[in-house]
Design an enzyme around this catalytic site. Structure first.
Site, PDB file in Angstrom:
ATOM      1  N   ASP A 164       0.818  -1.209   0.000  1.00 46.67           N
ATOM      2  CA  ASP A 164       0.000   0.000   0.000  1.00 46.67           C
ATOM      3  C   ASP A 164       0.854   1.263   0.000  1.00 46.67           C
ATOM      4  OD1 ASP A 164      -1.985   1.859   0.250  1.00 46.67           O
ATOM      5  OD2 ASP A 164      -2.446   1.394   2.347  1.00 46.67           O
ATOM      6  N   ASP A 361      -1.305   6.225  -6.592  1.00 42.81           N
ATOM      7  CA  ASP A 361      -1.687   5.279  -5.541  1.00 42.81           C
ATOM      8  C   ASP A 361      -1.809   3.861  -6.099  1.00 42.81           C
ATOM      9  OD1 ASP A 361      -2.512   4.446  -2.972  1.00 42.81           O
ATOM     10  OD2 ASP A 361      -4.608   4.556  -3.598  1.00 42.81           O
TER      11      ASP A 361
END
Ligand code: NAG
Length: 481
Positions: A164, A361
């Protein structure tokens, strides 16, 4: 008359005619409808085979990693780890899009909390009891789009971890569980590891936590992801083995109470820009990943300290003084079909207050653009695709096409501009994605009313994205999986 003709031609299955129709637009690229639909059908019928193909369950004790040594990990898309359990492709897509909205909400919330300094003191509970209070009910549908296998402890035990770029704190589910969700690997047991070491409350790592508490001189952590999911437990150091090497004393959360999103994986590796991320703890000068097409059933790599591919298109990596977790880049505009789309120059800047900007992201699927920019890009794309048969919108998509009668089709190019003449051309399958198994495709961008724009993983698919931290550059290099 001309558009009528092209309308008719687009209904012909013959590729040759379709190419001819669109040749008036200089900049087109090929979308292979047959191959993407084939892949969409396959992902539903294939069974996850990750456990067999990955590292054995007992790993030899790896050598210690020197900082700046390059090493790499396998990276797997979600559907190769978890059974999708979807009866059809549309259900699978809708579930992905629902997860994606939760993800975007949690990123916005994280930023909002960082910008609202008054909330900070409330976020520092002093009593351990405060840490175990659920924020809200977990939605329990599972998050994490890409996974790596890393080993923790001595002797090292392997675990699937979500990677992440939008968070920093590493954690894994940990015995004894007061509440652990189901995971693929056995749950990590600290009593079986000689390298497990609790952190004291005055340790720097404990001080760096956004939410911490102290019990019997030991540091407790909590991470909430803004969508109801959270993890709470002891903040410790452990030996973490990454590929062929290992790193001692990595701060990691030993989560005794874990709820919400992370179904399947044993925990999470934070690759964000903050001091507690894995990246910063191992003092990586760079890292890069290539996200394979989520329907492909293939894997790729997550690499640390590797040189950036020489053919990469680069964007300036920007710091937000209010939040060091996110990776912001300088985005200056777009082109569609070779035509520049004009957006006011400050559209994508981080402002004085820390709001706005564009982040890259790994966990968000669909790129979110500020509404005005989205509409400009979409309108241009629509204008240049009048030869295609349009279809009803689906979920957050408002520009969809019926391509059920097509095998391949030429579509306008879409590119991001990063200034300094740097242009990142997307492959067609990174912006026209199937939303059912029947040939409906949607333009895979979405508007956001928030000033924060996000470049998502659908747009990054098949591209090696290199975060060159030492030189403050993000590189995009096509076909480097
Ligand atoms: C499209 O994909 C199919 C199946 O993968 C392949 O056989 C075909 O050659 C591709 N067509 C083009 C024009 O690339």
């Amino acid at each position: 008359m001309a558009s009528n003709l092209s309308l008719h031609l687009s209904f012909l299955v013959s590729t040759l005619f379709i190419v001819t129709t669109l040749s008036s637009h200089k900049h087109t690229t090929l979308l292979n409808v047959t191959s993407s639909l084939h892949q969409a059908h396959q992902i539903l019928t294939s069974t996850p085979n990750l456990l067999e193909q990955s590292t054995p369950t007992t790993t030899p004790t790896p050598h210690l990693l020197q900082s700046s040594t390059s090493f790499s990990l396998h990276l797997h898309p979600r559907e190769t780890l978890l059974n999708s359990n979807s009866p059809n492709y549309k259900t699978l897509v809708l579930a992905r899009l629902a997860r994606d909205s939760a993800r975007v909400t949690s990123l916005h919330l994280k930023l909002q909390l960082a910008l609202t300094s008054l909330a900070r003191s409330d976020l520092h509970p002093t009593r351990p009891e405060d840490l175990s209070a659920p924020v809200s009910s977990g939605i329990g549908q599972g998050s994490g789009e890409y996974f790596s296998r890393v080993a923790v402890g001595n002797p090292p035990k392997p675990f699937f971890m979500v990677i992440d770029t939008g968070s920093d704190v590493n954690w894994l589910q940990c015995k004894p569980c007061s509440d652990c969700y189901q995971q693929t690997d056995p749950i990590y047991d600290p009593t079986a590891s000689s390298s497990y070491a609790p952190l004291t409350c005055d340790a720097q790592q404990c001080q760096n936590l956004e939410t911490s508490a102290c019990r019997n001189q030991r540091c407790l952590y909590q991470v909430s992801y803004g969508d109801g999911s959270f993890t709470v437990g002891e903040y410790v150091t452990e030996t973490v083995s990454l590929g062929s090497g290992s790193v001692n004393r990595v701060a990691i959360g030993c989560g005794h109470d874990n709820e919400g999103l992370f179904v399947g994986a044993a925990g999470l590796l934070g690759l964000g820009g903050g001091p507690l991320s894995l990246t910063n703890q191992i003092k990586a000068t760079s890292f890069s990943y290539c996200l394979v097409d989520r329907d492909s059933g293939k894997s790729s790599t997550l690499e640390f300290n590797s040189p950036r591919p020489s053919d990469s298109v680069t964007a300036q990596l920007i710091k937000n003084q209010k939040l060091n977790t996110f990776y912001y880049i300088k985005l200056t505009g777009f082109s569609v079909g070779g035509e520049a789309i004009s957006v006011p120059p400050e559209t994508f800047d981080v402002d004085q207050s820390g709001a706005g900007g564009v982040i890259v992201d790994s966990g968000t699927a669909i790129t979110r653009l500020r509404t005005q920019a989205y509409e400009a890009v979409r309108d241009a794309f629509r204008r240049m695709t009048q030869n295609l048969r349009s279809a009803e919108g689906v979920a957050l998509f408002d520009t969809c096409y019926d391509m059920s009668s097509l095998q391949t089709v030429r579509v306008p190019t879409v590119a991001f501009h990063f200034g300094g003449g740097q242009t990142w051309n997307l492959p067609a399958k990174n912006y026209l994605i199937p939303v059912d198994g029947a040939g409906t495709y949607c333009f895979a961008f979405a508007p956001t009313s928030s000033p924060l724009s996000i470049i998502g993983n659908v747009q990054q698919q098949g591209t090696r994205v290199s975060f060159d931290l030492a030189n403050s550059v993000v590189g995009f290099s096509p076909n480097k999986c």
